[in-house]
Enzyme design. Structure first.
Site, PDB file in Angstrom:
ATOM      1  CB  ALA A 159       6.360   0.307  -1.043  1.00  0.00           C
ATOM      2  NE  ARG A 178     -23.221   2.911 -37.637  1.00  0.00           N
ATOM      3  CZ  ARG A 178     -24.607   2.912 -37.359  1.00  0.00           C
ATOM      4  NH1 ARG A 178     -25.247   1.615 -37.269  1.00  0.00           N
ATOM      5  NH2 ARG A 178     -25.026   4.062 -36.690  1.00  0.00           N
ATOM      6  CD  GLU A 210       5.274  -7.064 -15.014  1.00  0.00           C
ATOM      7  OE1 GLU A 210       6.363  -7.380 -15.800  1.00  0.00           O
ATOM      8  OE2 GLU A 210       4.349  -7.755 -14.992  1.00  0.00           O
ATOM      9  CB  THR A 253       3.808   4.266 -14.059  1.00  0.00           C
ATOM     10  OG1 THR A 253       5.093   4.779 -13.456  1.00  0.00           O
ATOM     11  CG2 THR A 253       3.058   3.654 -12.898  1.00  0.00           C
ATOM     12  CG  ASP A 303      15.377  -5.169 -16.528  1.00  0.00           C
ATOM     13  OD1 ASP A 303      15.022  -4.224 -16.455  1.00  0.00           O
ATOM     14  OD2 ASP A 303      16.731  -5.595 -16.406  1.00  0.00           O
ATOM     15  CB  SER A 355      -1.215 -10.442 -10.948  1.00  0.00           C
ATOM     16  OG  SER A 355      -1.252  -9.014 -11.348  1.00  0.00           O
ATOM     17  CG  HIS A 375     -16.416  -0.143 -32.218  1.00  0.00           C
ATOM     18  ND1 HIS A 375     -15.134  -0.275 -32.775  1.00  0.00           N
ATOM     19  CD2 HIS A 375     -16.903  -1.356 -32.199  1.00  0.00           C
ATOM     20  CE1 HIS A 375     -14.811  -1.439 -32.878  1.00  0.00           C
ATOM     21  NE2 HIS A 375     -16.017  -2.351 -32.600  1.00  0.00           N
ATOM     22  N   PRO A 416       0.819  -1.065  -0.023  1.00  0.00           N
ATOM     23  CG  PRO A 416      -0.992  -1.457   1.493  1.00  0.00           C
ATOM     24  CD  PRO A 416       0.341  -2.250   1.013  1.00  0.00           C
TER      25      PRO A 416
END
Ligand code: FAD
Length: 388
Positions: free
Chosen positions: A131, A269, A364, A366, A241, A159, A339, A129
């Site tokens: 770090a 469309r 992994e 930002t 990495d 994850s 769309h 939370p």
């Protein structure tokens, strides 16, 4: 210079795409709604060798894919379901690879066979939370007591957290020493004192099992230390990495499919008496998108190729992640625009790709952290110290 895949890579790419079409596509929408992948899917993935993709055949029965081929696997999976790609990527790139490279023989014997068989899913617990981008200030601790380590702390954004059989956990063994005091551990899910919190409610990647975990006097055998005490930061950076190449590959696979969705929609469309794809504005949008995908693919395969040659690839992995993460956001945004209103309802798949893609600029490291890594390389050897 040779841009072509080997015949074996081409054959495997075909196999990966067939698996994705047959096994992943049919469950993707439901998994997104139900916020979980069907367990059978990972069993099927294991039977194809995908849960042991990054370790050699001997002695644990891995698939021994080279890094370029591994990126082809993630591209194929992410084209159908980014949650599936993330799950298999985290298991392989972050957990299995760390344990295989840094575990003792006894640790590997205990954990790797189950991981390769898909019976023990791997997770990677670095973020806390307090770090995120700066793991040097993490607060989880590990204290040696006899032939055990005792871990205390909380990890967030893990994850595979809800389905994991083993976590690679980073903790301070010498809290006063900052980065040099961090160590990495393999923590089996059954270790006493480990509990898994609720699933994070996310914007996308709904079928990825992203949880908090709590370590309360969690005891593990001392042998489950990865590397030596104090190696944790080095292991985290080296692992990230590799992980950045994988996330970038997922971004390429996702975005390539999104361009296909855009071309399909624009061909079907009709407005003003013609398919909207006949309008140059729409063609320009899609031309920009497919060009961005190709550029990202080049960066990803270059970083993967360098890794395969045993050459340094930190800079190239960050460039791939920086570009591919942004590219996936740009491409999904533009194709959602193609769309029109149909992009904004839940009935069309583009909304899922749009939500999933947004995470790829964050997970992994930002975009801003990738810029710092890249700038670090640029200014190396000058009087400018690049610091986060
Ligand atoms: C879908 C998803 C899955 C994840 N899975 C995992 C996982 O399996 N294991 C795990 O350990 N973590 C995981 N994470 C966590 C992820 O690695 C972190 O979210 C990420 O590293 C950023 O940390 P933070 O969220 O705390 O943001 P912060 O570090 O708080 O950053 C907030 C903002 O400040 C910026 N910033 C921070 N420092 C600087 C700086 N020095 N210069 C400029 N800008 C800066 C950041 O770029 C960002 O825009 C996951 C995240 C997501 C979204």
């Amino acid at each position: 210079m040779d841009f072509s895949l080997t015949s074996e890579q081409e054959m495997l790419q075909k196999m990966f795409r067939e698996f994705a079409t047959k096994e992943v596509a049919k469950v993707a929408e439901k998994a997104d709604k139900e916020e979980a992948l069907p367990p059978r899917l990972l069993k099927r993935a294991a039977s194809q060798g995908f849960m042991g993709a990054v370790v050699p055949e001997e002695p644990y029965g891995g698939a021994g894919l080279d890094v370029v081929t591994f990126t082809l696997l993630l591209e194929a999976l992410a084209a159908e379901c980014a949650s599936t790609a993330l799950t298999i990527h985290v298991h392989n790139s972050l957990a299995l690879r760390s344990i295989y490279r840094h575990g003792t023989d006894a640790t590997k014997d205990a954990l790797v066979p189950g991981m390769v068989a898909g019976e023990r899913i791997g997770a990677f617990a670095l973020t806390e939370p307090g770090a995120g981008s700066d793991p040097t200030h993490l607060r989880t601790t590990a204290v040696r007591q006899g032939d055990e380590y005792v871990l205390n702390g909380a990890k967030t954004w893990v994850s595979n957290g809800g389905i994991a059989g083993v976590f690679v956990v980073f903790a301070a063994t010498d809290p006063a020493a900052g980065a040099r005091g961090l160590s990495a551990f393999a923590v089996p899910a059954e270790a006493p004192g480990l509990t898994v919190g609720g699933r994070e409610k996310t914007l996308g990647l709904n079928a990825a099992s992203i949880h908090r975990i709590y370590l309360n006097d969690c005891r593990i055998p001392a042998d489950y230390l990865l590397g030596a005490e104090g190696d944790g930061y080095k292991i985290a950076l080296e692992t990230l990495d590799f992980g950045r190449v994988g996330i970038s590959a997922a971004a390429v696979g996702l975005a390539r499919r999104v361009v296909e969705l855009g071309v399909k929609f624009a061909s079907e469309r009709v407005q003003f008496g013609a398919p909207i794809g006949a309008k140059q504005a729409i063609q320009g949008y899609l031309a920009d998108c497919v060009t961005e995908v190709a550029a990202a693919e080049g960066l990803v395969h270059r970083a993967a190729w360098l890794a395969d040659q045993g050459q340094p690839f930190t800079q190239e992995a960050s460039m791939a992640k920086l570009f591919a993460g942004r590219m996936a956001g740009n491409v999904t945004n533009k194709v959602l625009q193609v769309h029109g209103g149909c992009g904004y309802v839940m009935d069309y798949p583009i909304q899922r790709y749009y939500r999933d893609a947004r995470a790829l600029e964050i997970v992994e490291g930002t975009t801003q952290i990738q810029q710092i890594v890249i700038a670090g390389g640029l200014f190396a050897g000058t009087n400018v110290k690049v610091r986060p």
